[in-house]
Design a protein around this motif. Structure first.
Motif, PDB file in Angstrom:
ATOM      1  N   THR A 172       0.822  -1.214   0.000  1.00  0.00           N
ATOM      2  CA  THR A 172       0.000   0.000   0.000  1.00  0.00           C
ATOM      3  C   THR A 172       0.860   1.271   0.000  1.00  0.00           C
ATOM      4  O   THR A 172       0.334   2.371  -0.171  1.00  0.00           O
ATOM      5  N   ALA A 173       2.166   1.137   0.203  1.00  0.00           N
ATOM      6  CA  ALA A 173       3.049   2.304   0.057  1.00  0.00           C
ATOM      7  C   ALA A 173       3.567   2.410  -1.378  1.00  0.00           C
ATOM      8  O   ALA A 173       4.039   3.458  -1.797  1.00  0.00           O
ATOM      9  N   PRO A 197       0.375   3.750  -4.526  1.00  0.00           N
ATOM     10  CA  PRO A 197       0.126   5.172  -4.792  1.00  0.00           C
ATOM     11  C   PRO A 197       1.177   5.793  -5.718  1.00  0.00           C
ATOM     12  O   PRO A 197       0.894   6.784  -6.393  1.00  0.00           O
ATOM     13  N   ARG A 257      -5.397   2.007  -7.484  1.00  0.00           N
ATOM     14  CA  ARG A 257      -6.213   1.737  -6.305  1.00  0.00           C
ATOM     15  C   ARG A 257      -6.421   0.234  -6.145  1.00  0.00           C
ATOM     16  O   ARG A 257      -6.611  -0.481  -7.123  1.00  0.00           O
ATOM     17  N   THR A 258      -6.353  -0.233  -4.892  1.00  0.00           N
ATOM     18  CA  THR A 258      -6.532  -1.662  -4.625  1.00  0.00           C
ATOM     19  C   THR A 258      -7.396  -1.831  -3.377  1.00  0.00           C
ATOM     20  O   THR A 258      -7.573  -0.874  -2.617  1.00  0.00           O
ATOM     21  N   PRO A 259      -7.900  -3.041  -3.147  1.00  0.00           N
ATOM     22  CA  PRO A 259      -8.664  -3.288  -1.924  1.00  0.00           C
ATOM     23  C   PRO A 259      -7.776  -3.605  -0.710  1.00  0.00           C
ATOM     24  O   PRO A 259      -8.304  -3.950   0.339  1.00  0.00           O
ATOM     25  N   LEU A 260      -6.457  -3.492  -0.841  1.00  0.00           N
ATOM     26  CA  LEU A 260      -5.582  -3.978   0.228  1.00  0.00           C
ATOM     27  C   LEU A 260      -5.645  -3.114   1.481  1.00  0.00           C
ATOM     28  O   LEU A 260      -5.611  -1.888   1.408  1.00  0.00           O
ATOM     29  N   THR A 261      -5.714  -3.780   2.629  1.00  0.00           N
ATOM     30  CA  THR A 261      -5.486  -3.110   3.910  1.00  0.00           C
ATOM     31  C   THR A 261      -4.475  -3.965   4.671  1.00  0.00           C
ATOM     32  O   THR A 261      -4.390  -5.179   4.452  1.00  0.00           O
ATOM     33  N   VAL A 262      -3.711  -3.324   5.551  1.00  0.00           N
ATOM     34  CA  VAL A 262      -2.619  -4.038   6.211  1.00  0.00           C
ATOM     35  C   VAL A 262      -2.932  -4.255   7.695  1.00  0.00           C
ATOM     36  O   VAL A 262      -3.325  -3.320   8.398  1.00  0.00           O
ATOM     37  N   TYR A 266      -7.338  -4.788  14.075  1.00  0.00           N
ATOM     38  CA  TYR A 266      -7.522  -3.535  13.339  1.00  0.00           C
ATOM     39  C   TYR A 266      -6.311  -3.198  12.484  1.00  0.00           C
ATOM     40  O   TYR A 266      -5.222  -3.727  12.709  1.00  0.00           O
ATOM     41  N   GLU A 267      -6.523  -2.332  11.485  1.00  0.00           N
ATOM     42  CA  GLU A 267      -5.474  -1.999  10.529  1.00  0.00           C
ATOM     43  C   GLU A 267      -4.278  -1.352  11.227  1.00  0.00           C
ATOM     44  O   GLU A 267      -4.455  -0.452  12.049  1.00  0.00           O
ATOM     45  N   LEU A 268      -3.083  -1.809  10.879  1.00  0.00           N
ATOM     46  CA  LEU A 268      -1.877  -1.237  11.464  1.00  0.00           C
ATOM     47  C   LEU A 268      -0.680  -1.645  10.615  1.00  0.00           C
ATOM     48  O   LEU A 268      -0.505  -2.823  10.320  1.00  0.00           O
ATOM     49  N   ILE A 269       0.129  -0.650  10.230  1.00  0.00           N
ATOM     50  CA  ILE A 269       1.309  -0.965   9.431  1.00  0.00           C
ATOM     51  C   ILE A 269       2.518  -0.904  10.355  1.00  0.00           C
ATOM     52  O   ILE A 269       3.346   0.000  10.278  1.00  0.00           O
ATOM     53  N   PHE A 281     -11.945  -7.445  -9.201  1.00  0.00           N
ATOM     54  CA  PHE A 281     -12.862  -6.720  -8.314  1.00  0.00           C
ATOM     55  C   PHE A 281     -13.839  -5.879  -9.128  1.00  0.00           C
ATOM     56  O   PHE A 281     -15.023  -5.865  -8.826  1.00  0.00           O
ATOM     57  N   SER A 282     -13.362  -5.220 -10.180  1.00  0.00           N
ATOM     58  CA  SER A 282     -14.298  -4.426 -10.978  1.00  0.00           C
ATOM     59  C   SER A 282     -15.201  -5.324 -11.820  1.00  0.00           C
ATOM     60  O   SER A 282     -16.256  -4.908 -12.267  1.00  0.00           O
TER      61      SER A 282
END
Ligand SMILES: Cc1cc2nc3c(=O)[nH]c(=O)nc-3n(C[C@H](O)[C@H](O)[C@H](O)COP(=O)(O)OP(=O)(O)OC[C@H]3O[C@@H](n4cnc5c(N)ncnc54)[C@H](O)[C@@H]3O)c2cc1C
Lengths: 414, 88
Positions: A240-241, A244, A249-254, A299-302, A398-399
């Protein structure tokens, strides 16, 4: 230390063997730049050289090789997934893994143990049956077994879970489930790639990617600009770094995923035991340590920090399953970053930007996929076309609303 | 123990809270293309930095918004949706 050994150690005739060279500096231009020196990035470099003769390649790693998820995972390899697309893909990975020690001439300690996913309810037994049927259809060794068979194969287990949870109703049993020495996988690929002429640059960070007319023209690093027409992002939990930088754009969360290791014990557990209800998976390493993990941090946390909450949870669940472990000590704990997708499948292949290829969405399940993703990503880069095995995993799914739902097989992180 | 400031109940331990995901504006379904709708449903920012998130205080049933640095895990502000604010 005996005197003779000390003398041997300082003797210039026997320098410490290195797995790969440290190139002096970056060249101005490469055919391919790979971001990330984990198993996936190094493996892709290895197969680009081996299968396609593409060797003007740089692997750029901001820390040290294998220092990301590759050296932090609990090393479980299995292919008992829920979808056709997933099971086929991971099975191809297992087949590569089985031959990898010989190919590298390096012992990966690949050890087939048998993998149990315990079911604590009729509903979860139904999912296991479904997985077993998909697996059998694809020729993957998987079957549902009853509680007495679980007890016979893992005699130390408490089928009643100390009364803290509903008892064990059965399990999905997957005999080829294995563990391997994860950092050796990175070293094996690194050595192979290095011998073929690939450059591995550690302590070098990619800071930006240069795009012109929707195509990659180079990457910026903290050691200067490199011209290239092809970039593979193989940075898993750091993706996710990177995205950008190219406006993707992606669905990724860390989320962090944590693990613990116990003090070494005499060998008593030769199986891999997983319980989704207890949020627990455990195996015993060749050194006798119990390696245990659980589900993602909530929860999300990098960040790769560890928590006491986690150690308390994992320890109490270990004792629920194996009451005899009440007295053993936890030796170490750590965390890694997991780039999670909504369908628990990876994101692989070509992207809308010419020359930018992505290998991500490895969440909690990417170690087992190292050989096959490296091989298929190499093919995708060389031919500029998604390899057939990874077509279902393209970011565009995804689309198109064509998700590959693996939650039922991947929600306990391993 | 990590403490979060609930805008209603003040400082409470993390264990009493539930993470509800990033705050996002839902487009009007009938006015956007399929691709825009898919972007809303699936894509997230996920980038390192400060993000606005939904959090739920389970014990009191309170949903609220937190601005949090998702690398340092520092809560910067918490407040009710369109309402009262408390310093984290
Ligand atoms: C605790 C834990 C247990 C797990 N257990 C299992 C398991 O049992 N089985 C399984 O299959 N999977 C498991 N996983 C998941 C698995 O570890 C990962 O999916 C896998 O290791 C990803 O490998 P990789 O090569 O893609 O990325 P990584 O090994 O993470 O490598 C990425 C590299 O990129 C580098 N990098 C990042 N940004 C930059 C930049 N800007 N410039 C240069 N370099 C950069 C990083 O330093 C890192 O070394 C687990 C994960 C964790 C955390």
């Amino acid at each position: 230390m005996p005197h003779r050994l000390l003398k041997f150690g300082f003797n210039k005739e026997h320098p410490e063997p290195r797995m790969f060279h440290a190139p002096a500096q970056l060249k101005d231009e490469y055919d391919v730049v790979i971001i990330g020196g984990g198993g996936h990035g190094l493996g892709a470099a290895y197969y680009l050289a081996r299968d396609y003769g593409i060797t003007n390649v740089a692997v750029i790693e901001k820390g040290y090789i294998g220092g990301g998820g590759t050296g932090r995972n609990t090393a479980i390899v299995r292919s008992n997934y829920l979808t056709n697309e997933g099971a086929r893909f991971y099975q191809a990975s297992i087949e590569l893994f089985q031959d990898l020690s010989r190919e590298f001439d390096l012992n990966l300690f690949y050890s087939e143990r048998g993998h149990f996913t315990l079911a604590h309810s009729p509903a979860s037994l139904r999912t296991q049956r479904w997985r077993a049927e998909v697996n059998k259809h694809l020729g993957i060794d998987s079957e549902v077994i009853g509680p007495s068979e679980v007890k016979r194969l893992v005699p130390e287990i408490d089928l009643q879970c100390g009364g803290h949870l509903s008892p064990i109703h059965g399990a999905l049993y997957h005999p080829p489930g294995a563990v391997a020495r994860h950092d050796a996988v990175a070293w094996g690929y690194a050595r192979g790639a290095d011998r073929a002429g690939v450059e591995i640059h550690q302590q070098t960070e990619v800071t930006d990617i240069e795009i012109r007319d929707h195509a990659v023209i180079g990457v910026h690093t903290d050691k200067g600009f490199i011209k290239t027409g092809k970039v593979l992002s193989a940075v898993a939990g750091w993706t996710t770094a990177i995205t950008p930088m190219v406006g993707l754009r992606t669905p990724l969360t860390v989320h962090p995923l944590q693990a613990v290791v116990s003090e070494p014990l005499k060998p008593w557990l030769d199986k891999i035991v997983v319980s989704a209800s207890l949020h627990l998976y455990v195996s015993q390493s060749a050194r006798g340590e119990l390696v245990a993990g659980a589900s993602l941090d909530p929860y999300e946390l990098i960040s790769m920090r560890s928590t006491l909450d986690f150690t308390e949870g994992v320890s109490s669940h270990l004792v629920d399953l194996f009451p005899m472990l009440g007295d053993i000590k936890i030796m170490r704990q750590w965390a890694g970053l997991c780039d999670m997708t909504p369908d628990f499948s990876p994101i692989m292949g070509t992207t809308p930007i010419d020359g930018f290829y992505i290998d991500a969405g490895w969440g909690t399940w990417g170690f087992k996929a190292t050989p096959i993703s490296a091989k298929t990503m190499a093919a995708t880069l060389a031919e500029d076309k998604d390899h057939e095995l990874i077509e279902p995993f393209n970011l565009s799914r995804f689309s198109r609303w064509q998700l590959v739902g693996e939650k039922g097989a991947a929600s306990v992180g391993h | 123990m990590k403490i979060i400031h609930c805008p209603i109940n003040g400082p409470r331990p993390l264990q009493e809270f539930h993470f509800g995901g990033q705050v996002r504006e839902m487009p009007v379904g009938s006015q956007v293309s399929d691709a825009e709708w898919a972007d809303y449903v699936f894509n997230r920012s996920g980038e390192p930095g400060i993000q606005r998130e939904w959090w739920y205080h389970t014990a009191s049933g309170t949903w609220f918004i937190a601005e949090r640095d998702c690398q340092s895990d520092e809560f910067i502000r918490t407040y009710l949706y369109g309402g009262r604010e408390s310093d984290a």
